[in-house]
Scaffold this motif. Structure first.
Motif, PDB file in Angstrom:
ATOM      1  N   TYR A 648      56.133  46.090  43.752  1.00 54.32           N
ATOM      2  CA  TYR A 648      56.981  45.378  42.810  1.00 54.32           C
ATOM      3  C   TYR A 648      58.391  45.966  42.729  1.00 54.32           C
ATOM      4  O   TYR A 648      59.233  45.453  42.014  1.00 54.32           O
ATOM      5  CB  TYR A 648      56.347  45.399  41.405  1.00 54.32           C
ATOM      6  CG  TYR A 648      55.066  44.604  41.253  1.00 54.32           C
ATOM      7  CD1 TYR A 648      54.201  44.853  40.182  1.00 54.32           C
ATOM      8  CD2 TYR A 648      54.710  43.591  42.147  1.00 54.32           C
ATOM      9  CE1 TYR A 648      53.035  44.128  40.005  1.00 54.32           C
ATOM     10  CE2 TYR A 648      53.536  42.868  41.988  1.00 54.32           C
ATOM     11  CZ  TYR A 648      52.698  43.145  40.902  1.00 54.32           C
ATOM     12  OH  TYR A 648      51.541  42.427  40.737  1.00 54.32           O
ATOM     13  N   PHE A 660      47.182  49.427  32.832  1.00 53.55           N
ATOM     14  CA  PHE A 660      46.667  49.549  34.197  1.00 53.55           C
ATOM     15  C   PHE A 660      46.266  50.945  34.653  1.00 53.55           C
ATOM     16  O   PHE A 660      45.629  51.086  35.691  1.00 53.55           O
ATOM     17  CB  PHE A 660      47.685  48.953  35.188  1.00 53.55           C
ATOM     18  CG  PHE A 660      47.972  47.496  34.945  1.00 53.55           C
ATOM     19  CD1 PHE A 660      49.266  47.067  34.679  1.00 53.55           C
ATOM     20  CD2 PHE A 660      46.945  46.560  34.956  1.00 53.55           C
ATOM     21  CE1 PHE A 660      49.534  45.715  34.437  1.00 53.55           C
ATOM     22  CE2 PHE A 660      47.206  45.218  34.713  1.00 53.55           C
ATOM     23  CZ  PHE A 660      48.503  44.785  34.458  1.00 53.55           C
ATOM     24  N   ALA A 676      44.756  43.108  44.062  1.00 52.36           N
ATOM     25  CA  ALA A 676      45.136  42.186  42.985  1.00 52.36           C
ATOM     26  C   ALA A 676      46.653  42.017  42.958  1.00 52.36           C
ATOM     27  O   ALA A 676      47.161  40.907  42.800  1.00 52.36           O
ATOM     28  CB  ALA A 676      44.629  42.702  41.643  1.00 52.36           C
ATOM     29  N   THR A 679      47.919  39.682  45.733  1.00 56.23           N
ATOM     30  CA  THR A 679      47.687  38.247  45.539  1.00 56.23           C
ATOM     31  C   THR A 679      48.403  37.711  44.305  1.00 56.23           C
ATOM     32  O   THR A 679      48.321  36.525  44.013  1.00 56.23           O
ATOM     33  CB  THR A 679      46.191  37.931  45.403  1.00 56.23           C
ATOM     34  OG1 THR A 679      45.633  38.758  44.386  1.00 56.23           O
ATOM     35  CG2 THR A 679      45.470  38.155  46.716  1.00 56.23           C
ATOM     36  N   SER A 680      49.118  38.560  43.579  1.00 58.96           N
ATOM     37  CA  SER A 680      49.787  38.082  42.366  1.00 58.96           C
ATOM     38  C   SER A 680      51.045  37.291  42.719  1.00 58.96           C
ATOM     39  O   SER A 680      51.660  37.517  43.761  1.00 58.96           O
ATOM     40  CB  SER A 680      50.174  39.269  41.480  1.00 58.96           C
ATOM     41  OG  SER A 680      51.176  40.050  42.114  1.00 58.96           O
ATOM     42  N   ARG A 682      53.729  37.594  41.163  1.00 57.17           N
ATOM     43  CA  ARG A 682      54.824  38.552  41.029  1.00 57.17           C
ATOM     44  C   ARG A 682      55.175  39.194  42.372  1.00 57.17           C
ATOM     45  O   ARG A 682      56.322  39.548  42.613  1.00 57.17           O
ATOM     46  CB  ARG A 682      54.440  39.618  40.013  1.00 57.17           C
ATOM     47  CG  ARG A 682      55.603  40.500  39.615  1.00 57.17           C
ATOM     48  CD  ARG A 682      55.233  41.435  38.484  1.00 57.17           C
ATOM     49  NE  ARG A 682      56.209  42.530  38.399  1.00 57.17           N
ATOM     50  CZ  ARG A 682      56.085  43.565  37.573  1.00 57.17           C
ATOM     51  NH1 ARG A 682      55.039  43.665  36.767  1.00 57.17           N
ATOM     52  NH2 ARG A 682      57.012  44.505  37.559  1.00 57.17           N
TER      53      ARG A 682
ATOM     54  N   LEU B 215      42.275  41.052  37.296  1.00 54.98           N
ATOM     55  CA  LEU B 215      43.483  41.870  37.289  1.00 54.98           C
ATOM     56  C   LEU B 215      44.706  41.052  37.664  1.00 54.98           C
ATOM     57  O   LEU B 215      45.802  41.267  37.124  1.00 54.98           O
ATOM     58  CB  LEU B 215      43.339  43.039  38.264  1.00 54.98           C
ATOM     59  CG  LEU B 215      42.651  44.285  37.714  1.00 54.98           C
ATOM     60  CD1 LEU B 215      42.446  45.305  38.816  1.00 54.98           C
ATOM     61  CD2 LEU B 215      43.460  44.877  36.568  1.00 54.98           C
ATOM     62  N   ARG B 216      44.506  40.164  38.603  1.00 53.21           N
ATOM     63  CA  ARG B 216      45.642  39.332  39.046  1.00 53.21           C
ATOM     64  C   ARG B 216      46.235  38.568  37.869  1.00 53.21           C
ATOM     65  O   ARG B 216      47.452  38.521  37.691  1.00 53.21           O
ATOM     66  CB  ARG B 216      45.203  38.389  40.151  1.00 53.21           C
ATOM     67  CG  ARG B 216      46.323  37.457  40.619  1.00 53.21           C
ATOM     68  CD  ARG B 216      45.791  36.443  41.611  1.00 53.21           C
ATOM     69  NE  ARG B 216      46.812  35.450  41.951  1.00 53.21           N
ATOM     70  CZ  ARG B 216      47.026  34.337  41.271  1.00 53.21           C
ATOM     71  NH1 ARG B 216      46.301  34.064  40.202  1.00 53.21           N
ATOM     72  NH2 ARG B 216      47.972  33.493  41.641  1.00 53.21           N
ATOM     73  N   LYS B 218      46.042  39.307  34.795  1.00 52.29           N
ATOM     74  CA  LYS B 218      46.671  40.240  33.867  1.00 52.29           C
ATOM     75  C   LYS B 218      48.052  40.665  34.388  1.00 52.29           C
ATOM     76  O   LYS B 218      49.027  40.690  33.646  1.00 52.29           O
ATOM     77  CB  LYS B 218      45.778  41.482  33.739  1.00 52.29           C
ATOM     78  CG  LYS B 218      45.703  42.046  32.362  1.00 52.29           C
ATOM     79  CD  LYS B 218      44.525  43.016  32.261  1.00 52.29           C
ATOM     80  CE  LYS B 218      44.779  44.021  31.161  1.00 52.29           C
ATOM     81  NZ  LYS B 218      43.884  45.177  31.237  1.00 52.29           N
ATOM     82  N   LEU B 219      48.080  40.946  35.683  1.00 60.17           N
ATOM     83  CA  LEU B 219      49.343  41.377  36.291  1.00 60.17           C
ATOM     84  C   LEU B 219      50.397  40.287  36.176  1.00 60.17           C
ATOM     85  O   LEU B 219      51.583  40.550  36.047  1.00 60.17           O
ATOM     86  CB  LEU B 219      49.139  41.731  37.770  1.00 60.17           C
ATOM     87  CG  LEU B 219      48.481  43.078  38.055  1.00 60.17           C
ATOM     88  CD1 LEU B 219      47.962  43.129  39.483  1.00 60.17           C
ATOM     89  CD2 LEU B 219      49.464  44.212  37.804  1.00 60.17           C
ATOM     90  N   ASP B 220      49.930  39.044  36.261  1.00 58.30           N
ATOM     91  CA  ASP B 220      50.869  37.922  36.265  1.00 58.30           C
ATOM     92  C   ASP B 220      51.163  37.376  34.883  1.00 58.30           C
ATOM     93  O   ASP B 220      51.860  36.376  34.758  1.00 58.30           O
ATOM     94  CB  ASP B 220      50.318  36.791  37.142  1.00 58.30           C
ATOM     95  CG  ASP B 220      50.791  36.878  38.582  1.00 58.30           C
ATOM     96  OD1 ASP B 220      50.180  36.219  39.452  1.00 58.30           O
ATOM     97  OD2 ASP B 220      51.780  37.595  38.831  1.00 58.30           O
TER      98      ASP B 220
END
Lengths: 687, 437
Positions: A648, A660, A676, A679-680, A682, B215-216, B218-220
């Motif tokens: 990021y 986290f 994770a 695949t976000s 962000r 988690l994805r 949450k991250l997003d």
């Protein structure tokens, strides 16, 4: 034009960067025009983005990859007040910028590295043009004026790309360089625009002389054999036939017969030798001043007759008179790339704006006549002047755009509304390009490999050109030798095909009747045949002459293996387009079929690939930099920070740490966490 | 990418309405259809008037010879006919080339179009014209039939599979053309390997995988809060993510798994990669996929035509016959249209290399199953299969016929982003009413 540029008509030094002052002033002018326009429209510009957003965006937008964790850290930790401007200038000067630009032009121009040998040449030429920052107008002019065999002028690849589809090539030229869609007018007056079919044909007339022939081959054969390949069976000499003198007549008849036989022999030899040059024509481009374009047989309008020959005329701008036939192509190239051409400079200025900010000031990049009106027409004019003032220096023009305040602002929350101009309260949110995702993965695994050029492509091309020159300068004896070898190779190839086909029929029969031993025997034989036909085996039996000629004589010259492994190269170094099912293709990488065919649309295979594919696994494999570094860290704090910096480009915030840290307690849970993150949205999107 | 370029008039309006889009396709008219909305019933499909709810499109790439296959001329001189004999079928008066003996038992289900004619004699151009009904241009890419089907009538079946799948197609498949890229096919590179990456990696436990999904989100969280509303692409990625995850655990995924078929079925279809592709197509349409194309390469027989015919045609013959038998047995033939197409035929006069060359002047296509009249022949060529005598049919006409068989409009106009009008049946294609059931 409201404001004058602070610099006009710089001396032509295309490699030299513009001074900081000039860059900043021009950028500021752009911001001021925008702000004034936005004030009128009551639009509030977005605030300036924070450092993590800025560093990630700068790397991706300027050099097409994520910053490494170290690069991000170094920027974030710096207290230098000028760090943003310095970062931009550093990135603009770095090889990564050229890599990204090359992808951009290749997509726009539809470069296919492996389509024919001329595709390879064009790729190498274009890559070099970007590497040396060739001025845009010179680059385009070289392509539009090309008139020679690809080996002598690889820019001919632009026309050879559309070999046999001249009218479509014109369509593409006008779309790509002048932002006009005229394709419909090939067959009828354009229903939405003012381009008529007659105007279309008048423009196409400039290229009416286009031929895909290589006269050099014919001349060479003539040199070797002494007859023209096309020569009809003429008899010469012998004088008048005197039937009265029987003996003399017989002698004469015999002499003529001998002569005829000799001519036939030579003609046959010429035809035979043509195989040496068989593939030269595939990469050949020439211009025949005698050829003219004629209106089609079904032409339906009153301003011309079907089958009528057309005189060339420009599509827009000042009309031209009496173009000399041998100058048509040059005149066309000059017109298309002229500073005075109504669209040439504007269109590229607008394209590069979209390249930087995600959307054009004029929204329809390829269709100005039908585009929604821009919100800031003054900016369109200003950008045009800036492009001209830099003398079409693409990298410096982009540098100006990167130095605007707009480039620092947060992205707009809302995407542009389809069918409307955009107000640019901020840049536009976008997904990473396929090449950017790939290059980011590669950089994560291998570190900064921006310097790794695939010089094998250039070497292969040079090899081809040498071979071509060798053949063109070969002695008659050498030509005959090359021809014999080529003929033999063809016979061998056909024999091989026949034998293997027969074997495969037998193999299938054996498989179906369950004769396993026979299946084994046949498979062994097939392998033997294949090995025999392989390159290595054949090359062992080649003479020096045939080896030198080979590259020019074969159907398609395959480039040497790459200089580096794929994991050590940016996407720009890899032959394109990529096959279906590859990473880049699945993520929307350009297929080089139509201009700017690259897209960033979502699809299920993409997600599956990120979730379960080998690329992600390789990334997390301890052999690569990324995973190796993470696995050496001992505390969750260190791990979380490394992951955030790598993926990021930011330090985790206090809230993110609370959320986290528990997820990175162990190495294996860290892996799942990294997955994770990858695949976000962000990660995938560029803010 | 300029988003404006990728949309047509109708879609633009629906975007202004800011509707969420489906996982696999963008629907017309704004009504969003989610694959997971269990309220959608198969009634939507039933509403369509055409009989063919599914199409299996078998594409012989390279230009399949017509005189050796579907248009034999037993009375022609040997210089044309070669050593291949004509055989009878289970329909009086219809003959096929000798390598199609299994197919011959299904002539009653088939309609042979022997009067195909095109102006495109080069591979890329011919392939393109057959797939899209338009001539290849370097200024635009037209959509293929499967994408047209999705565009004109978005499939609303309750399923997790894409409505359009291609198997073993080459890179130059026009796919979605100028339609939204995700109305294009899901490409399967190897039928035996199935859908790539659809299984969780071995080193990832199920618990880990589920954790990863959670988690994805949450991250997003912040990203989604900020951008989801105003950014279609963000919503599309979230939907696609959910679709992919659901697909991984969906029962429909087994549609791609050929190991679920019995050994007997595998043997019936054959062992070639193409045969596996055909078997896969049956599985896919069984699971509701609407349009499946399976490509079979290597028909460009410029030399040794007869050796290659002996090698290749039996593979086609076996797989095709097995498919028709299979579809019939499962009661699927009345709702499935099976097509055999190619880019052009091959010269009837055999050349010096015992080969045949490109021949767009006359060639044959075959139709079988839903929506068409079985046991028929449409059109005729002369005594050496060199010229079409009656009922000349262009690829556009043929595609218009497929459209009609599917209950779709062959001439409804859809505009490209460059605002040119296009239709499923091409510029002037007309459906062959004679052969429509």
């Amino acid at each position: 034009m409201k404001k004058l540029l602070h610099f006009l008509f710089l001396p032509f030094v295309h490699a030299a960067p513009l001074s900081d002052e000039v860059i900043r002033n021009t950028a500021r002018e752009i911001d001021e025009i925008l702000l004034a326009g936005q004030k009128d429209q009551k639009i509030n510009p977005m605030p300036v983005a924070d450092d993590p957003t800025f560093v990630r965006r700068s790397y991706l937008n300027i050099i097409g990859r994520l910053p490494t964790a170290e690069e991000a850290k170094s920027f974030l930790d710096s207290n230098d007040g000028e760090k943003r401007a310095d970062l931009i200038d550093t990135l603009v000067e770095s090889p990564g910028m050229k890599s990204k630009l090359f992808n951009y032009w290749s997509d726009l121009l539809r470069v296919q590295t492996n389509s024919e040998t001329s595709g390879l040449g064009w790729h190498v030429w274009l890559r070099e043009a970007v590497e040396t920052n060739m001025p845009y107008n010179k680059m385009v002019h070289a392509m539009l004026a090309a008139n020679d065999h690809s080996a002598n002028d690889p820019a001919a690849g632009y026309y050879l790309r559309d070999r046999g589809m001249l009218l479509d090539n014109i369509s593409n030229t006008v779309q790509v360089f002048h932002g006009q869609q005229i394709g419909c007018a090939q067959c009828h007056d354009h229903p939405f625009d003012t381009t008529t079919q007659m105007e279309y044909y008048q423009l196409a007339s400039f290229l009416a002389g286009t031929e895909y022939k290589f006269e050099g081959a014919r001349e060479k054969i003539k040199e070797v054999v002494g007859v023209d390949v096309d020569m009809k069976n003429r008899m010469s000499g012998g004088g008048k036939i005197n039937k009265k003198d029987k003996k003399f007549y017989q002698k004469q008849k015999a002499a003529m017969a001998k002569q005829r036989a000799e001519v036939n022999r030579k003609r046959n030899e010429a035809k035979d030798l043509a195989t040496v040059f068989r593939y030269h024509n595939r990469n050949a481009l020439s211009d025949n001043p005698k050829r003219q374009l004629k209106l089609p047989e079904d032409y339906q309008y009153e301003d011309g007759k079907p089958g009528e020959a057309i005189e060339p005329q420009f599509l827009f701008g000042k009309k031209v008179k009496d173009v000399a036939p041998e100058k048509r192509r040059e005149v066309f190239a000059d017109w298309a790339t002229s500073r005075d051409n109504k669209y040439f400079s504007k269109v590229v200025a607008n394209r590069l704006w979209a390249y930087t900010f995600g959307y054009g000031i004029v929204p329809a990049l390829d269709d100005w006549s039908n585009s929604p009106d821009p919100l800031y027409p003054e900016l369109v004019d200003y950008l045009e002047s800036a492009m001209k003032a830099t003398n079409y220096d693409v990298q410096q023009y982009l540098r100006i755009l990167y130095h605007t305040k707009l480039f620092q602002r947060e992205v707009s929350d809302t995407e542009p509304t389809q069918g409307f101009a955009f107000d640019f309260n901020g840049p536009i949110l976008r997904r990473m390009e396929a090449e950017e995702i790939r290059d980011s993965f590669v950089t994560l695994a291998s570190g900064n490999i921006d310097d790794n050029t695939n010089y094998a492509l250039k070497e292969s091309w040079n090899n081809y050109v040498e071979s071509f020159q060798f053949v063109m300068n070969a002695t008659p004896t050498q030509i005959r030798e090359i021809d014999d070898a080529a003929d033999k190779a063809e016979l061998d190839r056909r024999k091989f095909q026949k034998e293997t086909a027969e074997m495969r029929v037998a193999l299938r029969k054996a498989q179906e009747s369950g004769q396993t031993k026979r299946v084994q025997t046949i498979n062994l034989k097939l392998k033997e045949l294949r090995d025999k036909a392989s390159q290595k085996y054949r090359r062992a039996g080649m003479s020096d002459t045939t080896r030198k000629a080979q590259a020019a004589v074969v159907r398609r010259y395959s480039p040497k293996k790459s200089s580096h492994s794929p994991f050590q190269m940016r996407s720009s170094e890899i032959p394109a387009p990529q096959k279906g099912g590859t990473f880049i293709a699945e993520f929307g990488g350009s297929d080089r079929e139509t201009p700017s065919s690259a897209h960033t649309e979502a699809s299920v295979p993409q997600t599956l690939r990120l979730l379960n594919g080998t690329e992600t696994a390789i990334l997390l494999n301890k052999k690569g930099d990324f995973a190796k570094t993470v696995s050496k860290l001992e505390t969750p704090e260190e791990r979380l920070e490394q992951l955030f910096l790598s993926l990021y480009s930011s330090y985790p915030t206090k809230e993110e740490k609370i959320a986290f840290l528990p997820e990175v307690k162990t190495l294996s849970s860290t892996q799942a966490f990294a997955r994770a993150m990858i695949t976000s949205n962000r990660f995938l999107f560029v803010q | 990418m300029n988003p404006v370029k990728k949309l047509d008039e109708l879609s633009r309006r629906s975007f202004l309405a800011n509707t969420a889009n489906t996982a696999f396709g963008v629907t017309l008219g704004g009504a969003a259809a989610s694959w997971f909305n269990s309220a959608e019933a198969a009634e939507a499909i039933a509403q369509s008037k055409g009989k063919a709810k599914h199409v299996i499109y078998l594409y012989m790439s390279g230009g399949m010879t017509h005189i050796d296959t579907f248009d034999p001329k037993p009375d022609a001189p040997e210089a044309y006919r070669g050593p291949i004999k004509a055989i009878s079928t289970n329909v009086a008066g219809i003959q096929l080339g000798q390598h199609l003996e299994k197919t011959a038992k299904h002539a009653d289900k088939m309609c042979l179009v022997r009067s195909m004619n095109s102006t495109q004699g080069a591979h890329a151009q011919g392939n393109y014209n057959v797939h899209t009904s338009y001539t290849m241009r370097s200024s635009i890419t037209h959509p293929t039939l499967g994408s047209w089907a999705n565009k004109l009538e978005p499939s609303r079946l309750k399923q997790t599979l894409p409505p359009y799948v291609t198997v073993h197609t080459a890179n130059n498949h026009a796919g979605a053309g100028f339609f939204e890229p995700n109305s294009g096919p899901l490409p399967v590179g190897d039928a035996v390997m199935g859908l790539q990456n659809s299984k969780r990696r071995r080193e990832v436990t199920e618990a880990d995988f589920n954790r990863q999904i959670a988690l994805r989100s949450k991250l997003d969280q912040d990203f989604t809060d900020r951008f989801s509303k105003g950014q279609r692409s963000v919503r599309a990625y979230d939907e696609m993510f959910n679709s992919a995850v659901k697909l991984m655990s969906s029962k429909d995924l087994e549609a791609f798994d050929l190991s679920k078929e019995s050994k007997g079925t595998h043997t019936a279809y054959g062992s070639d990669k193409f045969s596996k592709g055909v078997l896969l197509s049956r599985r896919l349409i069984e699971h509701g996929v609407r349009f499946v194309e399976v490509q079979f390469g290597g028909f460009d027989w410029h030399s040794d035509n007869f050796t290659k015919a002996e090698e290749k045609l039996p593979i086609l013959d076996q797989a095709y016959a097995a498919l028709l038998t299979d579809l019939k047995q499962r009661g699927l033939l009345e709702s499935t249209l099976v097509v055999i197409a190619t880019e052009f035929g091959r010269t009837p006069k055999i050349d010096d290399d015992a080969g045949r060359n490109h021949f767009p002047k006359a060639f044959s296509f075959a139709l079988a199953g839903a929506g068409i009249k079985g046991g028929t022949v449409y059109g005729k060529t002369d005594e050496t299969a060199s010229n079409v005598i009656t009922k000349k049919t262009t690829p556009a006409d043929f595609n218009a016929t497929i459209a009609s068989a599917m209950g779709l409009s062959h001439d409804q106009v859809v505009f490209s982003p460059s605002k040119r009008p296009f239709k499923m049946g091409g510029k002037e294609g007309q459906p062959i009413k004679e052969i429509l059931a």
